[in-house]
Scaffold this motif. Structure first.
Motif, mmCIF file in Angstrom:
data_model
loop_
_atom_site.group_PDB
_atom_site.id
_atom_site.type_symbol
_atom_site.label_atom_id
_atom_site.label_comp_id
_atom_site.label_asym_id
_atom_site.label_seq_id
_atom_site.Cartn_x
_atom_site.Cartn_y
_atom_site.Cartn_z
ATOM 1 N N ALA A 66 -58.720 37.876 -49.500
ATOM 2 C CA ALA A 66 -58.705 36.458 -49.854
ATOM 3 C C ALA A 66 -59.983 35.755 -49.443
ATOM 4 C CB ALA A 66 -57.505 35.760 -49.206
ATOM 5 N N ASN A 67 -60.827 36.434 -48.679
ATOM 6 C CA ASN A 67 -62.090 35.878 -48.209
ATOM 7 C C ASN A 67 -63.222 36.447 -49.057
ATOM 8 O OD1 ASN A 67 -64.572 35.478 -46.845
ATOM 9 N ND2 ASN A 67 -63.530 35.320 -44.874
ATOM 10 N N PRO A 68 -63.773 35.669 -49.981
ATOM 11 C CA PRO A 68 -64.784 36.222 -50.893
ATOM 12 C C PRO A 68 -65.995 36.816 -50.180
ATOM 13 C CG PRO A 68 -64.016 34.097 -51.683
ATOM 14 C CD PRO A 68 -63.446 34.270 -50.304
ATOM 15 N N ALA A 70 -66.189 38.098 -47.116
ATOM 16 C CA ALA A 70 -65.835 39.343 -46.433
ATOM 17 C C ALA A 70 -65.657 40.478 -47.426
ATOM 18 C CB ALA A 70 -64.559 39.135 -45.613
ATOM 19 N N LEU A 71 -65.053 40.165 -48.558
ATOM 20 C CA LEU A 71 -64.799 41.195 -49.565
ATOM 21 C C LEU A 71 -66.099 41.733 -50.161
ATOM 22 C CD1 LEU A 71 -62.805 42.769 -51.381
ATOM 23 C CD2 LEU A 71 -62.852 40.814 -52.931
ATOM 24 N N THR A 72 -66.958 40.848 -50.591
ATOM 25 C CA THR A 72 -68.209 41.305 -51.210
ATOM 26 C C THR A 72 -69.113 41.981 -50.180
ATOM 27 O OG1 THR A 72 -69.153 39.085 -50.944
ATOM 28 C CG2 THR A 72 -68.128 39.599 -53.053
ATOM 29 N N ALA A 73 -69.046 41.528 -48.928
ATOM 30 C CA ALA A 73 -69.818 42.194 -47.878
ATOM 31 C C ALA A 73 -69.327 43.622 -47.669
ATOM 32 C CB ALA A 73 -69.732 41.408 -46.576
ATOM 33 N N ALA A 74 -68.014 43.828 -47.779
ATOM 34 C CA ALA A 74 -67.459 45.174 -47.625
ATOM 35 C C ALA A 74 -67.929 46.088 -48.751
ATOM 36 C CB ALA A 74 -65.933 45.115 -47.592
ATOM 37 N N VAL A 75 -67.996 45.559 -49.967
ATOM 38 C CA VAL A 75 -68.494 46.356 -51.099
ATOM 39 C C VAL A 75 -69.941 46.750 -50.847
ATOM 40 C CG1 VAL A 75 -69.007 46.368 -53.563
ATOM 41 C CG2 VAL A 75 -66.908 45.273 -52.736
ATOM 42 N N ASP A 76 -70.754 45.808 -50.445
ATOM 43 C CA ASP A 76 -72.167 46.099 -50.189
ATOM 44 C C ASP A 76 -72.331 47.070 -49.025
ATOM 45 O OD1 ASP A 76 -72.899 44.392 -52.246
ATOM 46 O OD2 ASP A 76 -73.246 42.678 -50.921
ATOM 47 N N GLU A 77 -71.508 46.909 -47.996
ATOM 48 C CA GLU A 77 -71.597 47.812 -46.846
ATOM 49 C C GLU A 77 -71.182 49.226 -47.225
ATOM 50 O OE1 GLU A 77 -70.189 48.183 -42.161
ATOM 51 O OE2 GLU A 77 -69.653 46.407 -43.331
ATOM 52 N N ALA A 78 -70.173 49.344 -48.070
ATOM 53 C CA ALA A 78 -69.751 50.673 -48.511
ATOM 54 C C ALA A 78 -70.897 51.405 -49.201
ATOM 55 C CB ALA A 78 -68.559 50.547 -49.460
ATOM 56 N N ASP A 109 -52.125 29.745 -54.204
ATOM 57 C CA ASP A 109 -53.569 29.964 -54.074
ATOM 58 C C ASP A 109 -53.879 31.324 -53.461
ATOM 59 O OD1 ASP A 109 -54.104 27.521 -55.200
ATOM 60 O OD2 ASP A 109 -54.504 26.491 -53.302
ATOM 61 N N ARG A 110 -53.131 31.720 -52.419
ATOM 62 C CA ARG A 110 -53.417 33.010 -51.786
ATOM 63 C C ARG A 110 -53.080 34.169 -52.724
ATOM 64 N NH1 ARG A 110 -54.971 35.597 -47.462
ATOM 65 N NH2 ARG A 110 -54.052 37.627 -46.953
ATOM 66 N N THR A 111 -51.992 34.047 -53.449
ATOM 67 C CA THR A 111 -51.626 35.117 -54.386
ATOM 68 C C THR A 111 -52.704 35.312 -55.437
ATOM 69 O OG1 THR A 111 -49.264 34.701 -54.059
ATOM 70 C CG2 THR A 111 -49.901 35.881 -56.053
ATOM 71 N N LEU A 112 -53.176 34.228 -56.010
ATOM 72 C CA LEU A 112 -54.221 34.342 -57.024
ATOM 73 C C LEU A 112 -55.536 34.812 -56.407
ATOM 74 C CD1 LEU A 112 -53.478 31.194 -59.214
ATOM 75 C CD2 LEU A 112 -52.784 33.570 -59.593
ATOM 76 N N ALA A 113 -55.788 34.398 -55.166
ATOM 77 C CA ALA A 113 -57.022 34.823 -54.496
ATOM 78 C C ALA A 113 -57.045 36.334 -54.269
ATOM 79 C CB ALA A 113 -57.177 34.091 -53.167
ATOM 80 N N VAL A 116 -55.927 38.355 -58.061
ATOM 81 C CA VAL A 116 -56.741 38.123 -59.262
ATOM 82 C C VAL A 116 -58.224 37.944 -58.924
ATOM 83 C CG1 VAL A 116 -57.060 36.697 -61.322
ATOM 84 C CG2 VAL A 116 -54.766 37.022 -60.380
ATOM 85 N N ARG A 117 -58.521 36.967 -58.069
ATOM 86 C CA ARG A 117 -59.927 36.706 -57.763
ATOM 87 C C ARG A 117 -60.595 37.888 -57.073
ATOM 88 N NH1 ARG A 117 -61.094 31.795 -53.843
ATOM 89 N NH2 ARG A 117 -60.521 33.391 -52.284
ATOM 90 N N ALA A 118 -59.899 38.507 -56.127
ATOM 91 C CA ALA A 118 -60.506 39.607 -55.376
ATOM 92 C C ALA A 118 -60.889 40.793 -56.265
ATOM 93 C CB ALA A 118 -59.581 40.057 -54.247
ATOM 94 N N PRO A 119 -60.018 41.265 -57.170
ATOM 95 C CA PRO A 119 -60.458 42.347 -58.057
ATOM 96 C C PRO A 119 -61.673 41.979 -58.903
ATOM 97 C CG PRO A 119 -58.077 42.171 -58.094
ATOM 98 C CD PRO A 119 -58.581 40.986 -57.332
ATOM 99 N N PHE A 120 -61.728 40.728 -59.346
ATOM 100 C CA PHE A 120 -62.885 40.308 -60.137
ATOM 101 C C PHE A 120 -64.149 40.322 -59.284
ATOM 102 C CE2 PHE A 120 -65.881 37.349 -61.973
ATOM 103 C CZ PHE A 120 -65.814 37.613 -63.327
ATOM 104 N N LEU A 121 -64.088 39.724 -58.088
ATOM 105 C CA LEU A 121 -65.270 39.657 -57.237
ATOM 106 C C LEU A 121 -65.702 41.033 -56.743
ATOM 107 C CD1 LEU A 121 -64.543 36.472 -55.081
ATOM 108 C CD2 LEU A 121 -66.086 36.698 -57.039
ATOM 109 N N ALA A 122 -64.725 41.885 -56.410
ATOM 110 C CA ALA A 122 -65.078 43.237 -55.969
ATOM 111 C C ALA A 122 -65.740 44.016 -57.097
ATOM 112 C CB ALA A 122 -63.833 43.963 -55.476
ATOM 113 N N SER A 123 -65.234 43.842 -58.310
ATOM 114 C CA SER A 123 -65.850 44.519 -59.466
ATOM 115 C C SER A 123 -67.260 43.993 -59.709
ATOM 116 C CB SER A 123 -64.981 44.300 -60.713
ATOM 117 O OG SER A 123 -63.681 44.821 -60.530
ATOM 118 N N GLN A 124 -67.405 42.700 -59.609
ATOM 119 C CA GLN A 124 -68.726 42.086 -59.790
ATOM 120 C C GLN A 124 -69.724 42.637 -58.782
ATOM 121 O OE1 GLN A 124 -69.212 37.915 -58.519
ATOM 122 N NE2 GLN A 124 -69.972 37.483 -60.591
#
Length: 246
Positions: A66-68, A70-78, A109-113, A116-124
């Protein structure tokens, strides 16, 4: 099999349930694995140790989907940890249940975050590191396809959104050699929905095979989609639901 030899996979929510089974299966097929978790640190560490015992590299990163940031940082760190990123499995999710009149804005809001939002941002974030042969696989739900239970409209809505995302990304990323697919599991024996739960018998009866799936059965389909064998499969939704939607 070593269909994924040399690949690096990131699984969100990979510390337990379907996510953990996916992490283990992709490692068994040759991938090095990064998984994220929010609260289940001990279980995530257990998955990592299991994978390492099998001879593959693995790391667990704490990241709330739910934290954009943190999520994108994890993708970059991976990608930075292992020098590449080939496979993203959008698995992390929340499972809200309750009467429509009682759904609060914060829960919406948390459910959509997360769903829905997290898969989109992680894919991006992931496609910035992927080359040809990249794979994006999201985890939907049988409830998105057949809403037979009351009080699950929010969850069904959130998982239904992944169909549109999958089709849109598949069309956009196809020319770059990146496939995008969606897996809809049926009732699966996890902590959130155990096969011994109070409603399990009724739920299992809605499938054609009359039982719950085990997480490894869902992971097998995801491993196929992540492999070179599925290079001509994109933009599709696969139902691994025991005939729940038949």
């Amino acid at each position: 099999m070593n269909r994924l030899e040399g690949n690096v996979a990131l699984i969100t929510g990979g510390g337990r349930g379907i996510g953990a089974a996916v992490a283990v299966r992709l490692a068994e097929e040759g991938a090095d694995v990064v998984l994220t978790y929010e609260n289940s640190a001990d279980r995530a560490a257990g998955v990592v140790e299991h994978i390492k015992a099998g001879g593959r590299r693995a790391v667990a990163l704490r990241a709330d989907s739910a934290n954009p940031a943190a999520l994108t940082a994890a993708v970059d760190e991976a990608a930075a940890l292992f020098g590449r990123l080939d496979i993203l499995v959008n698995n992390a999710g929340v499972f809200p249940v309750g009467p429509l009149e009682e759904v609060e804005l914060a829960e919406l809001d948390r459910t959509l975050a997360v769903n829905v939002r997290a898969p989109f941002l992680a894919s991006q974030a992931a496609v910035r590191h992927m080359g040809r042969g990249g794979r994006i696989i999201s985890i939907g739900s049988n409830i998105a396809q057949r809403a037979v239970f009351p009080e699950m409209a929010l969850y069904s809505m959130s998982k239904s959104a992944l169909t549109g995302m999958t089709k849109g990304l598949a069309r956009e990323l196809g020319p770059r050699g990146i496939t995008v697919n969606l897996v809809h599991p049926g009732p699966t024996n996890t902590d959130a929905n155990p096969s011994t739960g109070p409603h399990a018998q009724a739920i299992a009866g809605l499938t054609a095979v009359g039982r719950y799936a085990e997480p490894h059965e869902i992971a097998a389909t995801i491993a196929h989609l992540a492999s070179p064998d599925a290079q001509y499969t994109t933009g599709t939704s696969l139902h691994v639901d025991g005939g729940f939607t038949a």
